[in-house]
Design an enzyme around this catalytic site. Structure first.
Site, mmCIF file in Angstrom:
data_model
loop_
_atom_site.group_PDB
_atom_site.id
_atom_site.type_symbol
_atom_site.label_atom_id
_atom_site.label_comp_id
_atom_site.label_asym_id
_atom_site.label_seq_id
_atom_site.Cartn_x
_atom_site.Cartn_y
_atom_site.Cartn_z
ATOM 1 C CG HIS A 1 -11.396 -5.539 8.454
ATOM 2 N ND1 HIS A 1 -10.039 -5.423 8.443
ATOM 3 C CD2 HIS A 1 -11.707 -6.353 7.414
ATOM 4 C CE1 HIS A 1 -9.550 -6.155 7.452
ATOM 5 N NE2 HIS A 1 -10.544 -6.719 6.813
ATOM 6 C CD GLU A 51 -1.755 -2.377 1.481
ATOM 7 O OE1 GLU A 51 -0.567 -2.644 1.804
ATOM 8 O OE2 GLU A 51 -2.648 -3.238 1.450
#
Lengths: 334, 350
Positions: free
Chosen positions: B130, B61
């Protein structure tokens, strides 16, 4: 011929190219000395990372670059900028925080830019421009541009995850990049052996990321020139990326214009031994010896440079500061 | 009759039309060309636009964000997709240190027209890593634009505006909005970045919200209406640059303010909205503003705990009533056995 075979052989640049290599290294050396001489005046009010001692890698690499090629740098960027043809007066004005600076005084020494010269950016967070340069290379290929990307970084950057991530992507996609590590043994004041496993080189990180890698004497501009010729040509011809590691050494403190051996993290003896390997003086001696230059040529080169540098500093000092409104400009593009 | 499609379909259509109309647009992210296409938002785009323009990436990322930043500096208009905002945490360096400052610190000579989509959400045991709603982080960084579209119409219009914007834009999309339908024109259009919208006009109290919290605010307004309180719901649509004027105008009209956010209340965007109202309309404020957001604890996974973690419409209605000094017993509409799905018809997958 592989570069290692070339190094083993006697491949050398032509006489004019040798003169240009020397002139380019000398120019960076004299500019850096001028900054060092004037820094105590307190008018250059931004950190400067002096690259005296490390002039050979950018000089030897840039000798193979064309105007459309792009260079990315980190914090010790003056040499990379000047060797790629960056505008010297604009660089000096930028360090003075002036309106004529290459980033209007908003970047300083750590954020040089000269798009006309193909010098895209420099940034002080380790490894952060590596992926950006890789993206430029990817976009260049996507857009069918004939462009080689050179990314300079130090040994410390190779410890960052972003370095490995970017190398992987460049290797997977065989991008036209030359990764140039200037290994000067220190990250600020932290020794290489504290940071990386013993008896290993940065060079070892090329093959796992899908690329060839070489290392060489970063104080020998012709050795840099030979390795870079191979890597740049390979990138230009679609052969993918190469990692080059150059062993070199910075003479001045990490940040600022002074000697710092009193801090005790490196010895005066170590510094002196590297000074005997001065990339500029040793090359001058070699060129005198092989008849590439004579004293008149050297005197003329010094004189021309002196005039150019003095004019740049005078212009920078006379340049106005940016207007206060500039503070609020360019937060978002208009 | 205007066509109605779902939020996720609107996002997909926006990307398809951007890819179609501009060769410099590319879409990249883990799973982007994959079989589920990031909850359908990128599904099958690769079939029409090819793997050179719609592609997967290494699990990197950080560098991949920098990579797309470099590509954007070269003139491309990349869209990066993070299936969860939590993964974007790995890319904070290139976003915060580099992309946000690119234009400024290089004296206006560099542009970073990069769009980064990040999905937030709640429920069904997503847990601490999450489910975060980190819009305040990005909004705090000068140089980034942060959008949080609520409706399917805005999802399409704002994503197109983001791709065409020369600044780096962070698009924060709430997973629970993906299934919500709305009227969406078929042609390309832009919903301007930086302009809030009155979703429901009212005169008694202003509820400022964004993203999924705006839908909760609308439900709260219905509850309030049943109790005779006329609430105005202002949907921010953009977090930065913040439309302070719309906030101030609404508070001047109603004199009361409640802010609802999907993120943590403390040090979150609700504080900035309250501040904007106090700075711009303190003479109009009849009572202290209130805010409704998440408590300062990591998201619990168990439904038994998350039930008490996420604010609901009733909490917003109660806060609004409190600004009027009204003590009202609100009744929450029946939502089925489980609280942790957008509606009872929703059975996953997440």
């Amino acid at each position: 011929m592989t570069p290692e075979a070339a190094i083993g052989g006697n491949a050398r640049p032509e006489v004019e190219a040798r003169q240009e290599l020397y002139r380019s290294m000398l120019r960076t050396r004299r500019v850096e000395e001028a900054i060092v001489d004037r820094y105590a005046e307190q008018e250059m009010r931004c950190p400067v990372h002096i690259c005296i001692g490390q002039e050979a890698p950018p000089t030897g690499v840039s000798a193979h670059l064309q105007k459309q090629d792009h260079v990315y740098s980190a914090h010790r960027s003056h040499g990379h900028y000047l060797a790629k043809g960056g505008d010297m007066p604009a660089m000096i004005a930028e360090i003075y925080g002036k309106a004529d600076g290459c980033a209007v005084g908003k970047g300083g020494s750590q954020h040089l830019i000269d798009l006309d010269a193909g010098f895209i950016c420099s940034a002080p967070i380790l490894a952060s421009t590596i992926s950006v340069g890789v993206g430029d290379a990817w976009a260049a290929r996507q857009r069918g541009e004939d462009r080689v990307i050179v990314i300079y970084f130090g040994d410390g950057s190779t410890e960052e995850g972003a370095f490995h991530e970017a190398m992987n992507f460049a290797g997977v996609n065989k991008l036209p990049v030359v990764f140039v590590c200037e290994n000067n043994l220190y990250s600020v004041h932290t020794l290489l052996e504290t940071r990386q496993p013993e008896n290993q080189t940065v060079r070892r990180l090329g093959p796992p990321n899908g690329m060839e890698s070489f290392d060489g004497d970063g104080n020998d501009v012709e050795e840099v020139w030979r390795l870079a010729e191979y890597a740049v040509n390979k990138a230009r011809n679609g052969g993918g990326p190469t990692l080059l590691e150059f062993h070199t050494y910075r003479w001045m403190e990490h940040c600022g214009p002074l000697d710092d051996t009193h801090l005790g993290y490196r010895s005066a003896e170590e510094l002196e031994s590297w000074k005997t390997r001065c990339p500029v003086d040793n090359y001058r001696d070699r060129l005198i010896e092989d008849g590439s230059v004579d004293q008149a040529w050297l005197d003329s080169a010094e004189k021309t440079l002196h005039r150019e540098i003095e004019a740049a500093f005078t212009a920078a000092k006379n340049s106005p500061f940016p207007d206060a409104e500039e503070l609020f400009r360019h937060v978002y593009p208009e | 009759m205007t066509r109605e499609i779902k939020y996720f379909e609107a996002l997909r259509e926006a990307q398809a039309q951007c890819l179609e109309s501009d060769r410099d647009v590319v879409v990249m992210g883990l799973g982007v060309p994959g079989p589920t296409g990031v909850f359908g938002t990128t599904k099958n785009l690769v079939d029409d636009y090819g793997p050179d323009r719609v592609f997967d990436m290494p699990s990197s990322e950080n560098a991949m964000t920098g990579m797309l930043l470099g590509a954007s500096g070269n003139g491309m208009r990349p869209i990066m997709v993070h299936m969860r905002v939590d993964f974007a945490v790995l890319s904070m360096e290139p976003l915060v240190n580099q992309a946000a400052k690119w234009h400024y610190m290089y004296g206006g000579k560099m542009r970073a027209p990069l769009t980064v989509r990040m999905i937030i959400g709640q429920g069904w045991g997503q847990g601490p890593q999450h489910s975060q709603a980190l819009q305040a982080w990005f909004a705090h960084i000068p140089g980034l634009k942060v959008i949080m579209p609520t409706t399917a119409h805005d999802a399409k219009g704002m994503l197109i505006a983001a791709v065409r914007d020369d600044a780096p834009v962070i698009s924060i999309e709430h997973r629970w909005l993906y299934g919500v339908s709305g009227a969406v024109p078929e042609e390309m259009y832009e919903t301007p970045i930086g302009k809030a919208r009155i979703m429901r006009p009212g005169k008694d109290v202003t509820i400022v919200a964004a993203s999924y919290a705006s839908l909760l605010a609308l439900r709260a307004a219905e509850m309030l209406a049943d109790a005779g309180i006329d609430a105005e719901v202002l949907d921010l649509r953009t977090i930065t640059p913040l439309d302070r004027q719309s906030i101030v105008e609404s508070v001047r009209k109603t004199g009361r303010l409640v802010v609802a956010d999907t993120g943590t209340a403390e040090f979150g965007i609700s504080a900035e909205i309250v501040c904007a109202a106090v700075e711009g309309a303190s003479e109009s404020l009849k009572t202290a503003p209130r805010r409704v957001g998440l408590p300062s604890v990591p998201t619990p996974t168990s439904p038994a705990l998350s039930e008490h973690f996420y604010p609901r419409a009733i909490n917003i209605a109660e806060a609004a009533a409190a600004t009027l000094g009204a003590k009202i017993q609100f009744t929450e509409p029946e939502t089925g056995k489980w609280h942790d799905v957008p509606d009872p018809s929703f059975t996953g997958p997440y």
